[in-house]
Design a protein around this motif. Sequence first.
Motif, PDB file in Angstrom:
ATOM      1  N   VAL A  60       0.857  -1.187   0.000  1.00 45.13           N
ATOM      2  CA  VAL A  60       0.000   0.000   0.000  1.00 45.13           C
ATOM      3  C   VAL A  60       0.896   1.241   0.000  1.00 45.13           C
ATOM      4  O   VAL A  60       1.719   1.423   0.906  1.00 45.13           O
ATOM      5  N   PHE A  88      -1.357  -1.030  -4.223  1.00 46.67           N
ATOM      6  CA  PHE A  88      -2.556  -0.243  -3.966  1.00 46.67           C
ATOM      7  C   PHE A  88      -2.118   1.174  -3.586  1.00 46.67           C
ATOM      8  O   PHE A  88      -1.399   1.365  -2.602  1.00 46.67           O
ATOM      9  N   MET A 124      -9.268  -2.915  -1.798  1.00 49.63           N
ATOM     10  CA  MET A 124      -8.512  -3.815  -0.929  1.00 49.63           C
ATOM     11  C   MET A 124      -9.398  -4.937  -0.394  1.00 49.63           C
ATOM     12  O   MET A 124      -8.968  -6.085  -0.295  1.00 49.63           O
ATOM     13  N   HIS A 127      -9.820  -7.767  -2.540  1.00 52.16           N
ATOM     14  CA  HIS A 127      -8.645  -8.652  -2.535  1.00 52.16           C
ATOM     15  C   HIS A 127      -8.280  -8.976  -1.086  1.00 52.16           C
ATOM     16  O   HIS A 127      -7.132  -8.792  -0.659  1.00 52.16           O
ATOM     17  N   LYS A 128      -9.285  -9.461  -0.345  1.00 53.59           N
ATOM     18  CA  LYS A 128      -9.085  -9.619   1.105  1.00 53.59           C
ATOM     19  C   LYS A 128      -8.151 -10.764   1.482  1.00 53.59           C
ATOM     20  O   LYS A 128      -7.754 -10.882   2.638  1.00 53.59           O
ATOM     21  N   GLU A 130      -5.174 -10.999   0.251  1.00 52.60           N
ATOM     22  CA  GLU A 130      -3.797 -10.497   0.133  1.00 52.60           C
ATOM     23  C   GLU A 130      -3.211 -10.198   1.519  1.00 52.60           C
ATOM     24  O   GLU A 130      -3.935  -9.896   2.468  1.00 52.60           O
ATOM     25  N   TYR A 132      -1.048  -7.472   3.111  1.00 52.16           N
ATOM     26  CA  TYR A 132      -0.650  -6.103   2.776  1.00 52.16           C
ATOM     27  C   TYR A 132       0.541  -5.608   3.605  1.00 52.16           C
ATOM     28  O   TYR A 132       0.561  -5.763   4.829  1.00 52.16           O
ATOM     29  N   LEU A 148      -7.626  -0.751   8.406  1.00 43.43           N
ATOM     30  CA  LEU A 148      -7.472  -2.083   7.813  1.00 43.43           C
ATOM     31  C   LEU A 148      -7.947  -3.166   8.773  1.00 43.43           C
ATOM     32  O   LEU A 148      -8.509  -4.182   8.350  1.00 43.43           O
ATOM     33  N   LEU A 153      -8.503  -7.048   7.288  1.00 42.88           N
ATOM     34  CA  LEU A 153      -7.482  -7.308   6.267  1.00 42.88           C
ATOM     35  C   LEU A 153      -6.162  -7.656   6.955  1.00 42.88           C
ATOM     36  O   LEU A 153      -5.822  -7.111   7.998  1.00 42.88           O
ATOM     37  N   HIS A 155      -2.443  -7.250   7.429  1.00 42.77           N
ATOM     38  CA  HIS A 155      -1.547  -6.138   7.072  1.00 42.77           C
ATOM     39  C   HIS A 155      -0.419  -5.999   8.078  1.00 42.77           C
ATOM     40  O   HIS A 155      -0.514  -6.456   9.221  1.00 42.77           O
TER      41      HIS A 155
END
Length: 249
Positions: A60, A88, A124, A127-128, A130, A132, A148, A153, A155
Amino acid sequence: MIKKILVSQPKPSSAKSPYFDIAERFGVELVFRPFIKVEAITAKEFRQQKVNILDHTAVVFTSRHAIDHFFTLAKELRVNIPEDMKYFCVTETIALYIQKYVQYRKRKVFFGSTGKIDDLLPSMVKHKTEKYLVPMSDVHNDAISNLLDSKKLQHHECVMYKTVSNDFTAEEVDSFDYDMLIFFSPSGIESLTKNFPDFKQDTGAVATFGPSTAKAAKDAGLHVDLEAPTEKYPSMTGALQHYLLEQEP
């Protein structure tokens, strides 16, 4: 009467910048002089965070600084960024800047339109799965992390560059005489107090961008005459133009 304004940012590269229109329309002198600068952290400092870039499948980016330092650090660490890494970015301008380092492919680069991370969240969330990675400055808050988390998510935030005071020369200190100072971050206020410990606002005006900058200015004992953004004036240039119009006799 405001005749000389210090803008604590680099001089705009485009001659079409609204700042130049303001200078011409109101007959004011604008001096662009950043109070802060961004520096890289060392590979050793990054390793101390125990973050493995390749444990992540998406990055990100909130600024071009973040892109520069991410790819530079990866090179120093001899990390080969996979072709399928997704990016992103909070704006299209930042997304296009990635071309400086990797081939731009729409299927792996996503961007928002407002410059705020909130606007990027829907992409985002799509594309959960992923993992990050969020490169940040050493000066940051938990806003992105909390956002996030709220969407569940995966991250990891890490520091990849630092914001430091852009010290003034003795000559610059001696000639520091402005009718208005414009700040864009709390770090800029810190730099003012560091470079000018005896600074007194007197009759000069202070403008700030963002609530955290305004708070830092007030905490430093400054009177804030102009705060942006507002609903009516989302940009500093728009707010400044309105302010100068109001100052006209």
